[in-house]
Design an enzyme around this catalytic site. Structure first.
Site, PDB file in Angstrom:
ATOM      1  N   ASP A 126    -103.739-109.015 -74.718  1.00  0.00           N
ATOM      2  CA  ASP A 126    -103.749-109.141 -73.209  1.00  0.00           C
ATOM      3  C   ASP A 126    -105.258-109.241 -73.007  1.00  0.00           C
ATOM      4  O   ASP A 126    -106.023-109.001 -74.093  1.00  0.00           O
ATOM      5  CB  ASP A 126    -103.354-107.787 -72.227  1.00  0.00           C
ATOM      6  CG  ASP A 126    -103.440-108.136 -70.822  1.00  0.00           C
ATOM      7  OD1 ASP A 126    -103.434-109.292 -70.432  1.00  0.00           O
ATOM      8  OD2 ASP A 126    -103.626-106.953 -70.308  1.00  0.00           O
ATOM      9  N   SER A 127    -105.688-109.463 -71.871  1.00  0.00           N
ATOM     10  CA  SER A 127    -106.963-109.664 -71.442  1.00  0.00           C
ATOM     11  C   SER A 127    -107.759-108.222 -71.545  1.00  0.00           C
ATOM     12  O   SER A 127    -108.986-108.304 -71.443  1.00  0.00           O
ATOM     13  CB  SER A 127    -107.412-110.411 -70.126  1.00  0.00           C
ATOM     14  OG  SER A 127    -106.682-109.864 -69.172  1.00  0.00           O
ATOM     15  N   TYR A 173    -108.238-113.190 -66.804  1.00  0.00           N
ATOM     16  CA  TYR A 173    -107.537-114.522 -67.292  1.00  0.00           C
ATOM     17  C   TYR A 173    -107.081-115.046 -65.713  1.00  0.00           C
ATOM     18  O   TYR A 173    -106.847-116.156 -65.798  1.00  0.00           O
ATOM     19  CB  TYR A 173    -106.133-114.213 -68.048  1.00  0.00           C
ATOM     20  CG  TYR A 173    -106.295-114.149 -69.527  1.00  0.00           C
ATOM     21  CD1 TYR A 173    -107.476-114.326 -70.096  1.00  0.00           C
ATOM     22  CD2 TYR A 173    -105.260-113.699 -70.277  1.00  0.00           C
ATOM     23  CE1 TYR A 173    -107.597-114.160 -71.516  1.00  0.00           C
ATOM     24  CE2 TYR A 173    -105.398-113.462 -71.668  1.00  0.00           C
ATOM     25  CZ  TYR A 173    -106.433-113.729 -72.250  1.00  0.00           C
ATOM     26  OH  TYR A 173    -106.687-113.838 -73.920  1.00  0.00           O
ATOM     27  N   GLY A 174    -107.051-114.316 -64.826  1.00  0.00           N
ATOM     28  CA  GLY A 174    -106.442-114.602 -63.564  1.00  0.00           C
ATOM     29  C   GLY A 174    -107.350-115.573 -62.777  1.00  0.00           C
ATOM     30  O   GLY A 174    -106.874-116.038 -61.890  1.00  0.00           O
ATOM     31  N   CYS A 201     -99.090-110.119 -71.096  1.00  0.00           N
ATOM     32  CA  CYS A 201     -99.696-110.572 -70.062  1.00  0.00           C
ATOM     33  C   CYS A 201     -99.028-111.777 -69.318  1.00  0.00           C
ATOM     34  O   CYS A 201     -98.455-112.674 -70.011  1.00  0.00           O
ATOM     35  CB  CYS A 201    -101.106-111.231 -70.592  1.00  0.00           C
ATOM     36  SG  CYS A 201    -102.055-112.161 -69.350  1.00  0.00           S
ATOM     37  N   ASN A 202     -98.909-111.235 -68.123  1.00  0.00           N
ATOM     38  CA  ASN A 202     -98.168-112.466 -67.207  1.00  0.00           C
ATOM     39  C   ASN A 202     -98.705-113.890 -67.298  1.00  0.00           C
ATOM     40  O   ASN A 202     -98.014-114.955 -67.070  1.00  0.00           O
ATOM     41  CB  ASN A 202     -97.693-111.795 -65.917  1.00  0.00           C
ATOM     42  CG  ASN A 202     -96.519-110.740 -65.752  1.00  0.00           C
ATOM     43  OD1 ASN A 202     -95.521-111.004 -65.522  1.00  0.00           O
ATOM     44  ND2 ASN A 202     -97.258-109.448 -66.120  1.00  0.00           N
ATOM     45  N   THR A 203    -100.019-113.750 -66.964  1.00  0.00           N
ATOM     46  CA  THR A 203    -100.747-114.767 -66.746  1.00  0.00           C
ATOM     47  C   THR A 203    -100.734-115.728 -67.947  1.00  0.00           C
ATOM     48  O   THR A 203    -100.569-117.146 -67.947  1.00  0.00           O
ATOM     49  CB  THR A 203    -102.348-114.726 -66.700  1.00  0.00           C
ATOM     50  OG1 THR A 203    -102.356-113.346 -65.423  1.00  0.00           O
ATOM     51  CG2 THR A 203    -103.153-115.619 -66.042  1.00  0.00           C
ATOM     52  N   CYS A 218     -98.248-108.798 -62.961  1.00  0.00           N
ATOM     53  CA  CYS A 218     -99.409-108.539 -64.042  1.00  0.00           C
ATOM     54  C   CYS A 218     -99.255-107.192 -64.550  1.00  0.00           C
ATOM     55  O   CYS A 218     -98.969-106.319 -63.868  1.00  0.00           O
ATOM     56  CB  CYS A 218    -100.846-108.513 -63.065  1.00  0.00           C
ATOM     57  SG  CYS A 218    -102.297-108.299 -64.063  1.00  0.00           S
ATOM     58  N   THR A 219     -99.411-107.107 -65.946  1.00  0.00           N
ATOM     59  CA  THR A 219     -99.292-105.824 -66.840  1.00  0.00           C
ATOM     60  C   THR A 219    -100.545-104.934 -66.243  1.00  0.00           C
ATOM     61  O   THR A 219    -100.235-103.662 -66.360  1.00  0.00           O
ATOM     62  CB  THR A 219     -99.440-106.271 -68.244  1.00  0.00           C
ATOM     63  OG1 THR A 219    -100.356-107.048 -68.592  1.00  0.00           O
ATOM     64  CG2 THR A 219     -98.065-106.952 -68.458  1.00  0.00           C
ATOM     65  N   HIS A 220    -101.462-105.316 -65.758  1.00  0.00           N
ATOM     66  CA  HIS A 220    -102.579-104.395 -65.208  1.00  0.00           C
ATOM     67  C   HIS A 220    -102.107-103.778 -64.171  1.00  0.00           C
ATOM     68  O   HIS A 220    -102.280-102.332 -64.117  1.00  0.00           O
ATOM     69  CB  HIS A 220    -103.778-105.187 -64.713  1.00  0.00           C
ATOM     70  CG  HIS A 220    -104.688-105.389 -65.781  1.00  0.00           C
ATOM     71  ND1 HIS A 220    -104.466-106.450 -66.915  1.00  0.00           N
ATOM     72  CD2 HIS A 220    -105.934-104.931 -66.097  1.00  0.00           C
ATOM     73  CE1 HIS A 220    -105.794-106.269 -67.819  1.00  0.00           C
ATOM     74  NE2 HIS A 220    -106.551-105.590 -67.188  1.00  0.00           N
TER      75      HIS A 220
HETATM   76  N1  DGL Z   1    -102.747-108.472 -67.392  1.00  0.00           N
HETATM   77  C1  DGL Z   1    -102.795-109.789 -67.360  1.00  0.00           C
HETATM   78  C2  DGL Z   1    -101.444-110.318 -66.531  1.00  0.00           C
HETATM   79  O1  DGL Z   1    -100.520-109.728 -66.858  1.00  0.00           O
HETATM   80  C3  DGL Z   1    -103.966-110.513 -66.614  1.00  0.00           C
HETATM   81  C4  DGL Z   1    -104.929-109.895 -65.899  1.00  0.00           C
HETATM   82  C5  DGL Z   1    -106.169-110.831 -65.739  1.00  0.00           C
HETATM   83  O2  DGL Z   1    -106.939-110.810 -67.074  1.00  0.00           O
HETATM   84  O3  DGL Z   1    -106.565-111.470 -64.896  1.00  0.00           O
HETATM   85  O4  DGL Z   1    -101.561-111.217 -65.898  1.00  0.00           O
END
Ligand code: DGL
Length: 260
Positions: free
Chosen positions: A5-6, A37-38, A69-71, A181-183
């Site tokens: 993930d990021s 990543y977003g 990571c969803n992105t 988003c996993t965050h």
């Molecule tokens: N955790 C990531 C996700 O699930 C991305 C967060 C990011 O880097 O913008 O999308």
């Protein structure tokens, strides 16, 4: 298993996997150099994900990749599966699951901008069942808030209210929120607190096992890598602030790796 993930978002996915599948050894790649990543283009994320898998694969034996990571999943998974022979598991916002759960037919989908505007999500939204109303919020700030929370910083309520203002102003608010988003998984309590009604959260993490169970169980029998390793792409103070939080993950090695 390589899981990446990021930032810290993927750690909750890792926790879920290791609680369910015992004796899995893992390499967690925190691509903090490219966080967030977003706000990146689809092309950037595809190329970056290819680089990460190649570099880790060159240095360590890996049997399975989990994109936590969803992105990265919504933009790159399709291309990564074409590029690599390894099994690759991704995580996607579960719109259909939310449609089954909602009682008031108003669903909120909150995710990064790249995820919301990805062709994958746009296609899903256009195909949605006409009885459900899906409200979206594209935010890159919320992942930053999650990064701060994990490092022990205070999260001002007003920051969250600002991000969710469009939904808070609705006369009928979403009763179901997809955390795309996993965050955001680490912010459930804070998000719940700003709404005056109970919210059902869909965090999509079960998808990892329903999709990748066979690969992950096989991995238990077939692991060449016998250590848990934490890799990060950029050395700085913010990543060092994380190290004490990592204790529960039993990493035997923490190392900087160059993603070039
Ligand atoms: N955790 C990531 C996700 O699930 C991305 C967060 C990011 O880097 O913008 O999308």
């Amino acid at each position: 298993m390589l899981i990446f993930d990021s930032g810290i978002g993927g750690l909750s996915i890792l926790k879920y996997i290791k609680d369910k599948i015992k004796n899995v050894h893992y390499i967690y790649m925190l691509d903090n150099e490219a966080f967030p990543y977003g706000n990146k283009t689809e092309l950037f994320i595809i190329e970056r994900s290819i680089k990460i898998i190649n570099i880790v694969k060159k240095n360590y034996p890996i049997n399975v990749v989990v994109i936590a990571c969803n992105t990265a999943s919504t933009t790159a998974l399709y291309y990564l599966r074409k590029q690599f022979k390894l099994p690759i598991i991704g995580i996607f916002p579960e719109i259909q699951k939310a449609e089954k759960v909602t009682k008031n037919n108003i669903i909120g989908l909150v995710a990064t901008s790249t995820t919301i505007y990805s062709s994958y999500i746009q296609k899903q939204l256009n195909q949605k069942c006409i009885h459900t109303n899906i409200k979206t919020i594209a935010t890159n700030h919320l992942a930053l808030i999650a990064e701060k929370k994990i490092r022990g910083f205070n999260i001002p309520r007003i920051d969250l209210e600002y991000i969710f203002k469009d939904w808070m102003n609705l006369s009928i608010k979403p009763d179901t929120i997809i955390l795309g988003c996993t965050h955001f998984l680490s912010l459930k309590k804070e998000i719940q607190r700003i709404f005056n009604q109970s919210i059902f959260f869909i965090d999509s993490k079960e998808q990892i096992l329903s999709e990748g169970k066979d690969w992950l169980y096989q991995l238990q029998l077939n692991q060449k890598n016998q250590k848990n390793i934490f890799l990060y792409s950029k050395k700085n103070k913010t990543v060092q602030q994380l190290f004490c939080y990592l204790k529960e993950y039993n990493f035997q090695q923490i190392k900087n790796i160059n993603v070039r």
